[in-house]
Motif scaffolding. Structure first.
Motif, PDB file in Angstrom:
ATOM      1  N   LYS A  97       0.870  -1.258   0.077  1.00 60.06           N
ATOM      2  CA  LYS A  97       0.098  -0.034  -0.115  1.00 60.06           C
ATOM      3  C   LYS A  97       1.019   1.360   0.019  1.00 60.06           C
ATOM      4  O   LYS A  97       1.631   1.640   1.128  1.00 60.06           O
ATOM      5  CB  LYS A  97      -0.835  -0.046   1.262  1.00 60.06           C
ATOM      6  CG  LYS A  97      -1.853   1.353   1.190  1.00 60.06           C
ATOM      7  CD  LYS A  97      -3.021   1.072   2.326  1.00 60.06           C
ATOM      8  CE  LYS A  97      -3.903   2.291   2.130  1.00 60.06           C
ATOM      9  NZ  LYS A  97      -5.102   2.105   3.141  1.00 60.06           N
ATOM     10  N   ASN A  98       0.783   1.913  -1.340  1.00 57.34           N
ATOM     11  CA  ASN A  98       1.762   3.011  -1.362  1.00 57.34           C
ATOM     12  C   ASN A  98       3.312   2.761  -0.881  1.00 57.34           C
ATOM     13  O   ASN A  98       3.686   3.756  -0.276  1.00 57.34           O
ATOM     14  CB  ASN A  98       1.159   4.248  -0.594  1.00 57.34           C
ATOM     15  CG  ASN A  98      -0.225   4.579  -1.003  1.00 57.34           C
ATOM     16  OD1 ASN A  98      -0.578   4.323  -2.301  1.00 57.34           O
ATOM     17  ND2 ASN A  98      -0.981   5.190  -0.023  1.00 57.34           N
ATOM     18  N   SER A 131      -7.076  -9.193   1.894  1.00 62.14           N
ATOM     19  CA  SER A 131      -6.369  -9.090   0.516  1.00 62.14           C
ATOM     20  C   SER A 131      -5.384 -10.347   0.517  1.00 62.14           C
ATOM     21  O   SER A 131      -4.946 -10.799  -0.539  1.00 62.14           O
ATOM     22  CB  SER A 131      -5.576  -7.625   0.888  1.00 62.14           C
ATOM     23  OG  SER A 131      -6.436  -6.627   0.773  1.00 62.14           O
ATOM     24  N   ASP A 152      -2.211  -5.515  -3.971  1.00 55.70           N
ATOM     25  CA  ASP A 152      -1.953  -4.094  -3.739  1.00 55.70           C
ATOM     26  C   ASP A 152      -3.180  -3.374  -3.526  1.00 55.70           C
ATOM     27  O   ASP A 152      -4.284  -3.527  -4.082  1.00 55.70           O
ATOM     28  CB  ASP A 152      -1.285  -3.765  -4.952  1.00 55.70           C
ATOM     29  CG  ASP A 152      -0.932  -2.148  -4.869  1.00 55.70           C
ATOM     30  OD1 ASP A 152       0.080  -1.728  -4.507  1.00 55.70           O
ATOM     31  OD2 ASP A 152      -1.705  -1.372  -5.614  1.00 55.70           O
ATOM     32  N   ASP A 153      -3.149  -2.322  -2.676  1.00 53.72           N
ATOM     33  CA  ASP A 153      -4.176  -1.363  -2.274  1.00 53.72           C
ATOM     34  C   ASP A 153      -3.638   0.170  -2.299  1.00 53.72           C
ATOM     35  O   ASP A 153      -4.073   1.031  -1.827  1.00 53.72           O
ATOM     36  CB  ASP A 153      -4.748  -1.716  -0.864  1.00 53.72           C
ATOM     37  CG  ASP A 153      -5.790  -2.643  -0.905  1.00 53.72           C
ATOM     38  OD1 ASP A 153      -6.723  -2.531  -1.475  1.00 53.72           O
ATOM     39  OD2 ASP A 153      -5.486  -3.728  -0.219  1.00 53.72           O
ATOM     40  N   SER A 154      -2.660   0.380  -3.321  1.00 50.66           N
ATOM     41  CA  SER A 154      -2.055   1.363  -3.419  1.00 50.66           C
ATOM     42  C   SER A 154      -2.947   2.524  -4.206  1.00 50.66           C
ATOM     43  O   SER A 154      -3.797   2.113  -5.164  1.00 50.66           O
ATOM     44  CB  SER A 154      -0.517   1.448  -3.984  1.00 50.66           C
ATOM     45  OG  SER A 154       0.082   0.696  -3.324  1.00 50.66           O
TER      46      SER A 154
END
Length: 280
Positions: A10-11, A68, A40-42
């Motif tokens: 994430k980021n 996730s 990914d959660d970016s």
């Protein structure tokens, strides 16, 4: 020897290129066949950078790490491998330790090899925040009570697992993936080995965990107590308090019953089969 690497992100735009290149170098130096997966959660360019390095991209769900990771495991299991290895994406894991984990699993026929930052006093290479240490000790105590296994770290950054250990994995909490998987491994009878592992300073931006340790414990504690069947004890206390007219115990028990009910409603068990893969 084939390894599927799974990295939750994430980021992590500033660290992901170096991490993937380091994994590739270690794998190629040790003649491992491999695939690298990002769940990914970016909202930065983490995905773009990882795609240029041929990583498989799995879109996260924005529903917590547990959901996730289950989705990521489902994708990893579709490509046959000897091991699935998960590692943190923030650059604090020492990737050069990967062959030690692989060799340990092969030589000792372990099903799961996990890292610990607390097996030796010299493993954490920076001043570890006191609040993080307290949070870790609380979670380790809960893990020991829940499993009878002498864990020393609740959040080691490296985990090497044989694929069969994950096929029947299900989770009841959105934020308890790390602990629930360890409980699953022990209760399923898998052989677990804990190895000392270095924890390096984070070079790119501050950790997102430090400021959220109290919030994290608040989110994880109800689910972990539920897994320990602790609520049954408090149910019994509630009944006894009614019989003997002890109002304070009754109130505590009643609140626990309500909290457990809310927890169960919000956190229905999910499994790997709950998700469709969108592997890229």
């Amino acid at each position: 020897m084939r390894i599927n690497y799974l990295i939750p992100t994430k980021n992590e735009s500033e660290s992901i290129t170096h991490l993937i290149e380091s994994i590739r170098k270690v794998s190629e130096d040790n003649n491992y066949l491999y695939d690298i997966f990002l769940v990914d959660d970016s909202d930065d360019d983490t995905i773009e950078k990882a795609t240029k390095l041929n990583a498989h991209i799995i879109r996260g769900l924005g529903q917590g790490l547990g959901a996730s990771m289950l989705k990521g495991f489902g994708s990893c299991l579709k490509i046959p491998a000897d091991f699935i290895l998960t590692l943190d994406s923030d650059g604090q894991v020492d990737v050069s330790e990967i062959p030690i984990f692989v060799n340990t699993a092969l030589e000792q026929k372990a099903d799961v090899v996990i890292s610990s930052r607390f097996l030796r006093p010299d493993l954490i290479k920076y001043r570890y925040p006191f609040i993080n240490l307290i949070g870790n000790r609380v979670l380790v105590l809960i893990l020991r009570l829940a499993t009878g296994f002498s864990f020393t770290d609740s959040h080691g950054g490296l985990r090497l697992m044989r694929p069969e250990t994950l096929r029947n994995l299900s989770l009841i909490g959105k934020h308890t993936y790390v602990q629930e998987t360890l409980i699953h491994f022990v209760r399923s009878g898998y052989q677990i080995i804990e190895l000392p592992s270095q924890w390096l300073p984070r070079e790119h931006s501050d950790s997102r965990v430090i400021a959220s340790i109290p919030k994290y414990i608040r989110r994880t504690l109800p689910g972990l107590l539920y897994l320990m069947h602790f609520h049954y004890l408090l149910y019994s206390i509630t009944i006894l308090s009614l019989i003997f007219n002890i109002s304070s115990l009754y109130l505590a028990g009643l609140l626990t019953v309500i909290a457990t009910f809310i927890h169960n409603k919000r956190n229905q068990a999910i499994s790997i089969d709950s998700f469709e893969t969108d592997l890229k």
